[in-house]
Design an enzyme around this catalytic site. Structure first.
Site, short mmCIF file in Angstrom:
data_model
loop_
_atom_site.label_atom_id
_atom_site.label_comp_id
_atom_site.label_asym_id
_atom_site.label_seq_id
_atom_site.Cartn_x
_atom_site.Cartn_y
_atom_site.Cartn_z
NE ARG A 193 12.85 -49.90 62.99
CZ ARG A 193 11.60 -49.85 63.42
NH1 ARG A 193 10.97 -50.94 63.78
NH2 ARG A 193 10.96 -48.69 63.52
CG HIS A 221 11.91 -44.22 66.17
ND1 HIS A 221 12.15 -44.30 64.82
CD2 HIS A 221 10.74 -44.91 66.37
CE1 HIS A 221 11.19 -44.99 64.23
NE2 HIS A 221 10.32 -45.36 65.14
CD GLN A 240 6.48 -42.83 65.66
OE1 GLN A 240 6.69 -43.90 65.11
NE2 GLN A 240 5.32 -42.21 65.61
CG ASP A 264 8.06 -46.50 73.15
OD1 ASP A 264 7.30 -47.33 72.61
OD2 ASP A 264 9.26 -46.37 72.81
CB CYS A 307 6.09 -44.53 68.50
SG CYS A 307 6.83 -45.80 69.54
NE ARG A 323 7.40 -43.22 61.23
CZ ARG A 323 7.99 -44.36 61.61
NH1 ARG A 323 7.48 -45.08 62.59
NH2 ARG A 323 9.13 -44.77 61.06
N1 NVA Z 1 11.13 -47.96 71.88
C1 NVA Z 1 10.57 -48.89 70.92
C2 NVA Z 1 10.02 -48.17 69.73
C3 NVA Z 1 9.39 -49.07 68.70
C4 NVA Z 1 8.92 -48.33 67.48
C5 NVA Z 1 11.62 -49.89 70.51
O1 NVA Z 1 12.77 -49.49 70.29
O2 NVA Z 1 11.32 -51.07 70.42
N1 CP Z 2 6.56 -46.84 65.42
C1 CP Z 2 7.31 -47.65 64.65
O1 CP Z 2 8.45 -47.36 64.30
O2 CP Z 2 6.68 -48.81 64.29
P1 CP Z 2 7.32 -50.08 63.59
O3 CP Z 2 8.25 -50.72 64.59
O4 CP Z 2 6.14 -50.94 63.25
O5 CP Z 2 8.08 -49.64 62.36
#
Ligand code: NVA
Ligand code: CP
Length: 301
Positions: A104, A131, A134, A219, A259, A287
């Protein structure tokens, strides 16, 4: 032998994606029956997190443990990656000891570099661009609640961000119509628009985008790394809140997904996320099951 990575949803064919979603449902049933299924005994997943996480970390860690393997959590705060060891070197070393690597990070190019130098599969646990994990969970959730998503209408409301881009990929792979409503200046990246134009339509008006929809998705307005833009974004996104009024434009059996983590009464009203059209808890739980199906697909011969 070429190594199979999962950096974006389009690393899978439509058939492979569909098989993973159906397998996720089977693995969920096995898990609920407490059946012992350990295809990854003694296998190791290394997890590199350069951003925070609750769901991604716990689902991968729990999934590996349930499969008889082990997951190692690595953060830049206490690895040499955080002190500037090159990605190329880290990828070579980690992949000599682990059977799979989840990353990540911020720039998508970083995970591409990681994959280039890794001798084992690399899984994208979120980048600024996409992502895909997800989407496995979201598409499994739709399949469980409403059956095949082919031919349905999905509405993406809010930011043209990493989640939006992965929904665009899903629309093309699973053959559904995706209406996107983002405020001006927050549209998805034009490469994704070009790539998915057969399945995606952009609108400014969220109500128009939600008309007759089977699934409404939103989101956060400021993603990880954009925290200092929060105030500016709140002003631009205010008309894009998913609330009961917007949900009423969709089909009466439309589902709501997010998500998570969510900000109640910002991008979604509390009434909607906690209401009876919301499937966010199934979505979060899935997930675990969807990623177990992905790990099995990538690692079990
Ligand atoms: N769009 C959000 C998704 C978090 C799971 C981010 O990148 O922070
Ligand atoms: N939706 C998601 O990826 O959650 P986290 O940021 O908690 O991993």
């Amino acid at each position: 032998m070429t190594v199979r990575h999962f950096l974006t949803l389009t690393d899978l064919t439509s058939g492979e994606l569909s098989a993973i979603l159906h397998r996720a449902i089977e693995l969920k049933a096995l898990h609920k029956k407490r059946e012992n299924y350990q295809p990854l005994k003694n296998r190791i997943l290394a997890m590199v997190f350069e951003k925070s996480s609750t769901r991604t970390r716990v689902s991968f860690e729990a999934g590996m443990a349930q499969f008889g393997g082990h997951a190692i959590f690595l953060s830049p705060r206490d690895t040499q990656l955080g002190r500037g060891e090159p990605i190329e070197d880290s990828a070579r070393v980690l992949s000599s000891m682990a059977d799979c690597i989840m990353v990540r990070t911020f720039e998508h190019e970083k995970i591409e570099c990681f994959a280039e130098y890794s001798s084992v599969p690399v899984i994208n646990g979120l980048t600024d661009e996409v992502h895909p994990c997800q989407l496995l969970a979201d598409m499994q959730t739709f399949l469980e609640h409403r059956g095949d998503i082919k031919g349905k209408t999905v509405s993406w409301i809010g930011d043209g961000n990493n989640m939006c881009h992965s929904y665009m990929h899903a629309a093309k792979l699973l053959d559904f119509k995706l209406n996107i409503a983002c405020p001006e200046g927050y549209d998805p990246n034009s490469d994704f628009i070009d790539e998915t134009s057969t399945h995606v339509e952009q609108m400014r008006d969220p109500a128009e985008a939600c008309k007759d929809s089977d699934l409404i998705v939103t989101d956060v307005w400021a993603s990880m790394g954009q925290e200092d833009e929060q105030a500016r974004r709140e002003a631009a996104f205010a008309p894009y809140q998913v609330n009961s009024k917007l949900m009423s434009v969709a089909r009466s059996d439309a589902l709501f997904m997010h998500c998570l983590p969510a900000h109640r009464d910002e991008e979604v009203s509390a009434e909607v996320i906690d209401g009876n059209q919301s499937v966010v808890w199934d979505e979060a739980e899935n997930r675990l099951h969807a990623q177990k199906a992905l790990l099995e697909f990538l690692l079990v011969e």
